[in-house]
Each structure stands twice: as structure tokens, then as C-alpha cells.
Motif scaffolding. Sequence first.
Motif, short mmCIF file in Angstrom:
data_model
loop_
_atom_site.label_atom_id
_atom_site.label_comp_id
_atom_site.label_asym_id
_atom_site.label_seq_id
_atom_site.Cartn_x
_atom_site.Cartn_y
_atom_site.Cartn_z
N ARG A 4 0.83 -1.53 -0.04
CA ARG A 4 -0.59 -0.06 -0.38
C ARG A 4 0.70 1.72 -0.18
O ARG A 4 0.44 2.25 -0.40
CB ARG A 4 -1.28 0.06 1.23
CG ARG A 4 0.08 0.03 2.87
CD ARG A 4 -1.13 -0.44 3.50
NE ARG A 4 -0.91 -0.39 4.80
CZ ARG A 4 -0.28 0.57 5.40
NH1 ARG A 4 -0.53 2.14 4.82
NH2 ARG A 4 0.57 1.07 7.10
N ILE A 7 2.69 3.08 -5.55
CA ILE A 7 1.92 3.19 -6.57
C ILE A 7 2.31 3.52 -7.65
O ILE A 7 3.30 3.84 -8.42
CB ILE A 7 0.94 4.64 -6.18
CG1 ILE A 7 -0.38 5.03 -7.09
CG2 ILE A 7 2.24 6.03 -5.93
CD1 ILE A 7 -0.71 6.32 -7.21
N SER A 8 1.43 3.01 -8.68
CA SER A 8 2.06 2.66 -10.50
C SER A 8 2.31 4.50 -10.54
O SER A 8 1.42 4.86 -10.52
CB SER A 8 1.64 2.03 -10.96
OG SER A 8 0.55 2.41 -11.28
N GLU A 11 -1.32 4.76 -12.08
CA GLU A 11 -1.99 5.40 -11.19
C GLU A 11 -1.61 6.40 -10.41
O GLU A 11 -2.54 7.68 -10.49
CB GLU A 11 -2.25 4.58 -9.91
CG GLU A 11 -2.15 2.83 -10.25
CD GLU A 11 -2.37 2.56 -9.20
OE1 GLU A 11 -3.01 1.14 -8.96
OE2 GLU A 11 -0.70 1.50 -8.72
N THR A 12 -0.51 6.95 -10.76
CA THR A 12 -0.03 8.46 -10.58
C THR A 12 -0.57 9.45 -11.26
O THR A 12 -1.34 10.62 -11.24
CB THR A 12 1.50 8.50 -10.84
OG1 THR A 12 2.33 7.25 -9.12
CG2 THR A 12 1.97 9.82 -9.73
N ARG A 42 4.22 5.90 -2.87
CA ARG A 42 2.38 6.61 -2.37
C ARG A 42 2.82 8.31 -1.22
O ARG A 42 2.18 8.70 -1.77
CB ARG A 42 1.66 5.75 -2.11
CG ARG A 42 0.20 6.27 -1.49
CD ARG A 42 -1.38 5.12 -1.17
NE ARG A 42 -0.81 4.02 -1.89
CZ ARG A 42 -1.73 3.90 -3.07
NH1 ARG A 42 -3.14 4.76 -3.34
NH2 ARG A 42 -2.20 2.85 -3.60
N ASP A 46 0.98 11.76 -2.56
CA ASP A 46 0.40 12.51 -1.41
C ASP A 46 0.66 13.54 -0.93
O ASP A 46 -0.47 14.44 -0.40
CB ASP A 46 -0.21 11.39 0.07
CG ASP A 46 -1.05 10.31 -0.42
OD1 ASP A 46 -1.47 10.35 -1.46
OD2 ASP A 46 -0.89 9.60 0.28
#
Length: 223
Positions: A4, A7-8, A11-12, A42, A46
Motif C-alpha cells: 500500500r 503506486i504505479s 495510477e499516479t 505513495r 499524497d
Amino acid sequence: MTERHFISLDETAAALEVSTRHVRRLVNSGSLTQVTRGVLERDSVDRYLMSQRQGRTRSWAEHTAWGAIAILSDGEADWLGPTQTSRVRRTLRDLVDPSELISRVRDRAHVRTFAAHRAAIPRLRAIVLHPNMNALGIVDSGEGRIDGYIAAQELDGVIRTLGLRAESSGDITLRVTEFDFDQVGKLVSTSAVVAALDAATALDPRIRGVGQRALAETLEAYR
């Protein structure tokens, strides 16, 4: 780390609503942290999303952003001309939502996060400028954590000398600015607005709420 925390690339790009090429540029600039080819941390995504709240609102140039902060802090933005100062004042009077202010001044500094050896912390703490979070009732999160401003021309030397390692989940947050650092120093040390802006983009929802409420009160008082 568990899955978790990653992030790919695709996806980003979807999360940021940009192209994968733009994501790669953000990685190259240090705004996002890549773990391995096509995989990012990730936390870095964020943080970037938080710093770009309401990103469709046009941001001010760095010197204008600092001018707006000075004005909201009941100071003078001598580096802005009369026409630009009037325009900034008018915009500030029209702002209601704190997120709009956050977006307007987001380019005041470029946020980078690092990890550092414990021995480097005291030296780094003496270099960066720290907003007064205590003025917002936010207690210092600990001796090992640093969140402050640094002049862009000093960054590379500090990274090299103190052995900082880029890490999105690191305890070192450096807000890198190219604006006149003497002016930045005055505002960071005296303005609760700077502290509120930094708090309002924190990942911690409690701190974020404190910062946003403080900004709402500042905007209300300015009107």
C-alpha cells in the motif's frame, strides 16, 4: 514497506490528472519519489496532491505569493509595484475558501522531503527557518523532525554536506524558495500566516484542520 506504500506510474498520472510524461518530470524535479522504474512512493504523491489543493486555481508567481503573505500579515510588500499590490489586495478580499488561498500561494516554495542521520539534525535545524507552529497551538512533533524553509541556492550544498537522502516518508521537510531569503526570514519568523499555510497542507488531518481554520479567520479579518 507493504504494498500500500507504492503506486504505479499510471495510477499516479490518473490521480494527478496529468500525463505519465508529466509525472516523470515531477520525479526528475524531486517533487515525487520513484522507488523503481514505474513505481512511486505513495506518500510523495499524497504530499504533492496536498500541496496542490484546488490546483485548477491559478497560482501566483513566487514573489507575488510572498507579497500576499506579507499583506495578510499586516506588512508591506515593497517588492510589488502599486498596481500589482492593488490587484493582490483585491483578490485577497474576495477569497472566502482557505483552499483558494492555499492554491494561490502554493508556488512560494518547492517542498522536498528527506531522511538524515541523527547527527545531522542539529546542524540542519540551525540552517532552516522554522515557522512558529506554537502560535497555532501545534506542539513540536519531536527533535528528529524538521519542517522549514531554505534558500534554493543552499539546497545542493546542504544535501551533500549533511548526507540527506530523498525520501517521501522522511522526517525532514524542506521548503525551497528562490525568493529574497531576507524577506522570507522576516515573514517566517513573525507571520502566523506562514505557519497556517504550512499546517493547512499537512498530511495529519488534525494539523491540517488547525491550519485551515486559522487561514479562514485570517481571510475573514482581512475583508
